[in-house]
Every structure is written in C-alpha cells, then in structure tokens.
Scaffold this active site. Structure first.
Site, PDB file in Angstrom:
ATOM      1  N   CYS A  75       1.206  -0.921   0.249  1.00  0.00           N
ATOM      2  CA  CYS A  75      -0.342   0.159   0.175  1.00  0.00           C
ATOM      3  C   CYS A  75       0.748   1.091   0.205  1.00  0.00           C
ATOM      4  O   CYS A  75       1.547   1.635   1.207  1.00  0.00           O
ATOM      5  CB  CYS A  75      -0.128   0.008   1.548  1.00  0.00           C
ATOM      6  SG  CYS A  75      -2.049   1.203   1.579  1.00  0.00           S
ATOM      7  N   CYS A 180      -0.330   3.812  -6.778  1.00  0.00           N
ATOM      8  CA  CYS A 180      -1.605   3.281  -6.032  1.00  0.00           C
ATOM      9  C   CYS A 180      -1.942   1.713  -6.057  1.00  0.00           C
ATOM     10  O   CYS A 180      -1.850   1.929  -7.165  1.00  0.00           O
ATOM     11  CB  CYS A 180      -2.737   3.881  -5.154  1.00  0.00           C
ATOM     12  SG  CYS A 180      -4.595   2.906  -4.863  1.00  0.00           S
TER      13      CYS A 180
HETATM   14  N1  DGL Z   1      -3.938   0.971  -2.097  1.00  0.00           N
HETATM   15  C1  DGL Z   1      -3.578   2.139  -1.076  1.00  0.00           C
HETATM   16  C2  DGL Z   1      -2.655   2.626  -1.809  1.00  0.00           C
HETATM   17  O1  DGL Z   1      -1.774   2.081  -2.666  1.00  0.00           O
HETATM   18  C3  DGL Z   1      -4.805   2.305  -0.751  1.00  0.00           C
HETATM   19  C4  DGL Z   1      -5.673   2.782  -1.560  1.00  0.00           C
HETATM   20  C5  DGL Z   1      -6.764   3.092  -0.281  1.00  0.00           C
HETATM   21  O2  DGL Z   1      -6.750   2.506   0.091  1.00  0.00           O
HETATM   22  O3  DGL Z   1      -6.787   4.647  -0.554  1.00  0.00           O
HETATM   23  O4  DGL Z   1      -2.051   3.272  -1.679  1.00  0.00           O
END
Ligand code: DGL
Length: 294
Positions: A75, A180
């Site tokens: 993440c 993301c």
């Molecule tokens: N998948 C996550 C990222 O890479 C978070 C996305 C989210 O929950 O806003 O930032």
C-alpha cells in the site's frame, strides 16, 4: 488446526495489495502468506495519519504474533506515512511500496503520478518527485491525488461496465506511474485514457522481497499458532474447485506448499476475490497479467 507461523505478511487497506502478492509467485513454494486487508475501513487515502495509526499497527501486531519473517506494505499510502515507524517498531524486515517514478523519469517528458491524496501530500512522495527531477533534467513530475478512485475500485472492480474514467485527472503526460496498488486493476483503462505507457511498481517490490527472502531461513511448517483474535479465511495449499467438479467441468487443482491466510476486516472477501481474479482469472478483462505458475 493452527495457523502456520514464520510466514510473510502482506498488508493493504483492501484489494489493492493482491496485485503485489500476485507478482510474487516464488512465495508459493516456500512461505506461508498472511494477507491482511482492512476492506471495511478502506479507502485509507482520505484519512488522517492519526485515524490510520491504530488500523496499521493492529495489522502489524498480528504479523508479530504470527512471528512473521518479513512483511510487505502493499500500500503506497501506508508506506508514505508509516514505513519508518514500522521498521523501527517491529523485529522483522518491512518492504515498502514506492511508485516507480525513477523508472519513468529516465525516459524524460512529463511523468504523471496517480496516487491517493495522502500519498501525494506526503513528504516522502514529494522528496521522491524532487529526486527524479534532479536526476533526470528532461523530466517533470506531476503528482495528482485521485481522491475517490481507490474507493470506486474497491466497490466496482468486478463490474465490467463501470466507467472509471471520470476519476482520472485530465492531461497529456509522456508516462503515467501508478502510485496506488488499487489502480493496477484499471491499468488498461488508464493506458487507453492517456495513450501512453503506464508504469506499475509491483515487480520492483517482488524483486526486493525475493532478494530479502533469499537471506532468511525457510519455515519448517511445524510451528503453528492456535489462537488469534480473528479466525483467518484459508486458501488451502491443495485446492480443488468443488463447484466446477459438481458441474462436471474440468477440475482445477493447485498445489502450493503452504496455505495462504486471509486476515483483517476483509478476510473472506479478499479470499474470494483472489480466487476469482488471480487463480481462475474469471475477470480477465480487468487484469492483464502474465500467467501465474503453480
Ligand atoms: N492501495 C492503497 C495504496 O496503494 C490504498 C488505497 C486506499 O485505501 O485509499 O495507496
């Protein structure tokens, strides 16, 4: 039956980190995996650091209980806000996720980084953009927060007719970097929308994890933890698709060395989604992936 300890933890707010896990097929033969997804609190990208802290630390406390040998923050948002604290606080090595800005910057032109608002506003992300511009003078980096996109993907990724393009910022970049892990599910739509190359960092993370794991002893699989506050959803190491069997269709069997455990508020949801997207690839339109080796 207990949950086998000594494996590798993966953490994301929800479905996004499964893209990173999918880029790591080498795990199947050697390590149990704990995929911790906090889907009920997703998206993380519009929350404050204070709101996120207890959610992030409870996931990592769970990895610590499981005596994880390493963890991947799959993440960007959590990496941008917490990676230094996580590395200082836990005894196992922590691999972070960082947008592949330097890879894209090498080719020059405008690099558009799409990420959550929290990532875009973080000091870590801004420092990375400045470093890329200083290292490659013919490139400019534009950071764009796509406020609602991760949440839309979390809710609509299986809807093939859903139009995600209203959530893409306008522009004519030379390349787009996915900042993301959720955005990998709409990589094709992003490539079509901007008409340029889209760079995803999942393989870079997989390579870093692979070199780290080569230095660690493999778990024996003999030690198991019998109690965790939350019961995991388990994708077994030997798996037969019963429904297809009933319908007389071709039987699919997968043999992994260790089970894949799904933890966190999205446990069962992530298990089913993983099966559908990455094991059976029944939504092949959304994910353009190399075939997974079992
Ligand atoms: N998948 C996550 C990222 O890479 C978070 C996305 C989210 O929950 O806003 O930032």
């Amino acid at each position: 039956m207990g949950i086998i300890t000594g494996g590798v933890g993966f953490f994301d707010s929800g479905l996004g980190g499964l893209n990173v896990l999918d880029a790591c097929p080498f795990l199947h033969s050697s390590f149990p995996v704990y995929y911790y997804g906090d889907n009920q609190n997703a998206p993380y990208g519009n929350k404050t650091k204070e709101e996120l802290a207890p959610l992030v630390f409870s996931a990592f406390d769970c990895f610590a209980k499981l005596n994880a040998c390493a963890a991947v923050v799959a993440c960007n948002t959590v990496t941008a806000l917490f990676i230094d604290e996580l590395r200082a606080r836990y005894p196992f090595p922590v691999v972070g996720t960082e947008p592949a800005v330097l890879t894209a910057a090498r080719r020059g032109g405008e690099v558009l980084v799409l990420a959550t608002n929290a990532t875009v506003n973080s000091a870590r992300m801004r420092a990375l953009a400045t470093r890329a511009e200083k290292s490659f003078l013919d490139c400019t980096v534009r950071l764009c927060g796509c406020g609602a996109l991760a949440g839309e993907i979390e809710r609509h990724v299986l809807d093939e007719k859903y139009d995600f393009t209203p959530f893409f910022p306008k522009g004519r970049p030379s390349s787009v970097v996915l900042g993301c892990t959720h955005y990998a599910y709409v990589k094709k739509e992003i490539a079509d929308f901007y008409g340029c190359e889209v760079v995803d960092g999942a393989e870079g993370i997989a390579n870093r994890l692979l070199s780290l794991l080569k230095t660690l002893p493999k778990p024996t699989g003999k030690e198991a933890l019998s109690y965790l506050p939350q019961k995991p959803s388990v994708f077994p190491s030997f798996f037969t698709d019963e429904k297809r069997l009933e319908k007389g269709r071709k039987i699919k069997k997968f043999r992994w060395h260790f089970p894949l455990y799904f933890l966190g508020s999205g446990g069962l949801q992530n298990l089913n989604f993983h099966k559908r997207m990455f094991v059976f690839k029944t939504n092949g339109k959304k994910v353009v992936k190399k075939s997974q080796k079992f």
